[in-house]
Design an enzyme around this catalytic site. Structure first.
Site, PDB file in Angstrom:
ATOM      1  N   ASP A   1      -4.230   4.092  -2.911  1.00  0.00           N
ATOM      2  CA  ASP A   1      -2.788   4.359  -2.733  1.00  0.00           C
ATOM      3  C   ASP A   1      -2.313   5.429  -3.724  1.00  0.00           C
ATOM      4  O   ASP A   1      -1.568   6.343  -3.364  1.00  0.00           O
ATOM      5  CB  ASP A   1      -1.963   3.086  -2.958  1.00  0.00           C
ATOM      6  CG  ASP A   1      -2.456   1.915  -2.133  1.00  0.00           C
ATOM      7  OD1 ASP A   1      -3.038   2.175  -1.062  1.00  0.00           O
ATOM      8  OD2 ASP A   1      -2.273   0.764  -2.552  1.00  0.00           O
TER       9      ASP A   1
ATOM     10  N   ASP B   1       0.791  -1.244   0.000  1.00  0.00           N
ATOM     11  CA  ASP B   1       0.000   0.000   0.000  1.00  0.00           C
ATOM     12  C   ASP B   1       0.821   1.292   0.000  1.00  0.00           C
ATOM     13  O   ASP B   1       0.761   2.079  -0.943  1.00  0.00           O
ATOM     14  CB  ASP B   1      -1.044  -0.015   1.129  1.00  0.00           C
ATOM     15  CG  ASP B   1      -0.446   0.016   2.533  1.00  0.00           C
ATOM     16  OD1 ASP B   1       0.714  -0.402   2.714  1.00  0.00           O
ATOM     17  OD2 ASP B   1      -1.141   0.458   3.463  1.00  0.00           O
TER      18      ASP B   1
END
Ligand code: ADP
Length: 309
Positions: A260, A31
């Protein structure tokens, strides 16, 4: 030069191919790592560091090479000779449904607190921002989490803006209560909260983006961004609430890393003093572009071109 560091885990990603092809495609993802990559690709003038631990295996050394290829500062990429990189497999069944299998319980990145010594603190204190996620906390062994929060407190005291995205992944936590306790601590410390509604709805028993916003406000976070998929983005900056419309993407191929990419481009924009509405616009454009391609990290140039249009 503005400086931002992301702390977390990058893993070896294996992706199955469609149909009867049993070969696997290998890449690297995680992430906050994905956010670091998109930030650096879109804002080359910002120094972007990645804070993590890699292992002694060949994939770890290729992973570190990959960080460098992406232009990330690797001064805080530590090595643990007794561990190896975490790995996950994305499998797609005949109906197109994806499933994720992880091999990360003993990954090198889990040992980060053995490396974050006072010398690291003094250098990282020179950053403008420091970002971590709920996943970054979850992978730290439970008894080491108090020292992680002391580290974050010390960074904050030195004037570094703390950024947090809960990114709740139930299977990484001992119990939901442990996750919620840690998220509350992170929310009470952070200056910027980047929150996906879907991520926290269950954990905090809330129903809407407005509830998510109110939750963050109750912890006194000064800059809040609530991501609600294609529906909208809500923001609060120093008490001013705004709702931003999102242009829904018709051809969604793979939503991995939408949030992200959004985070990376949003933070890059804000570090470059772009106003909040324009920063959300850029971030949503980046996320909306990423989801039209397969994989967490799409080929170089596509997001950059979309933002330049
Ligand atoms: P997270 O991945 O953090 O849970 P979201 O699912 O809300 O967050 O997705 C992050 C961002 O990706 C959204 O704020 C939005 O900008 C963009 N996005 C997600 N889904 C779509 C979609 N179907 N169409 C256009 N943009 C989308």
């Amino acid at each position: 030069m503005k400086k931002l560091s992301f702390m977390g885990e990058c893993m070896v990603e294996l992706r199955s191919n469609e149909g009867s092809d049993t070969s696997l495609h290998q890449s690297f993802a995680g992430d906050v790592y994905n956010s670091a990559v998109y930030l650096k690709r879109c804002f080359s003038d910002i120094q972007v560091g990645f804070v993590t631990v890699v292992g002694n295996d060949t994939f770890s050394s290729r992973m570190k090479d990959n960080f460098e290829v992406e232009g990330l500062d690797t001064s805080f990429v530590f090595s643990n000779e007794n561990r190896s990189a975490g790995l996950y497999l994305i499998d797609t069944d005949a109906s197109g449904e994806r499933s994720f299998t992880y091999w990360r319980s003993q990954s090198a990145a889990k040992t980060i607190m053995s490396f974050l010594k006072p010398e690291a603190l003094s250098t990282l204190s020179e950053n403008d921002m420091f970002m971590f996620s709920g996943i970054s906390i979850a992978i730290i062994p439970r008894d080491e989490r108090p020292s992680f929060f002391r580290f974050i407190e010390a960074l904050k005291e030195s004037g570094v803006k703390i950024v947090f995205d809960p990114n709740y992944r139930a299977r990484l936590w001992e119990t939901p209560d442990e996750a919620s306790k840690n998220f509350k601590q992170a929310l009470s410390l952070c200056d910027v909260a980047l929150v996906g509604v879907e991520d926290i709805i269950e954990l905090f028993d809330i129903e809407s983006a407005n509830d998510a916003l109110a939750l963050c406000e109750s912890f006194g976070v000064s800059e809040i961004v609530i991501k609600n998929g294609p529906l909208s983005v809500l923001t609060v900056l120093d008490g001013e609430r705004l709702e931003h419309a999102i242009v829904p993407v018709a051809n969604v191929v793979d939503t991995t890393s939408a949030g992200d990419a959004f985070n990376g481009v949003y933070l890059g924009s804000r570090l470059n003093d772009v106003p909040i509405s324009r920063s959300v616009e850029f971030a949503a454009k980046a996320a909306g572009t990423v989801i039209q391609h397969r994989g967490a990290i799409i080929p170089r140039g596509i997001v950059e071109t979309a933002l330049a249009e």
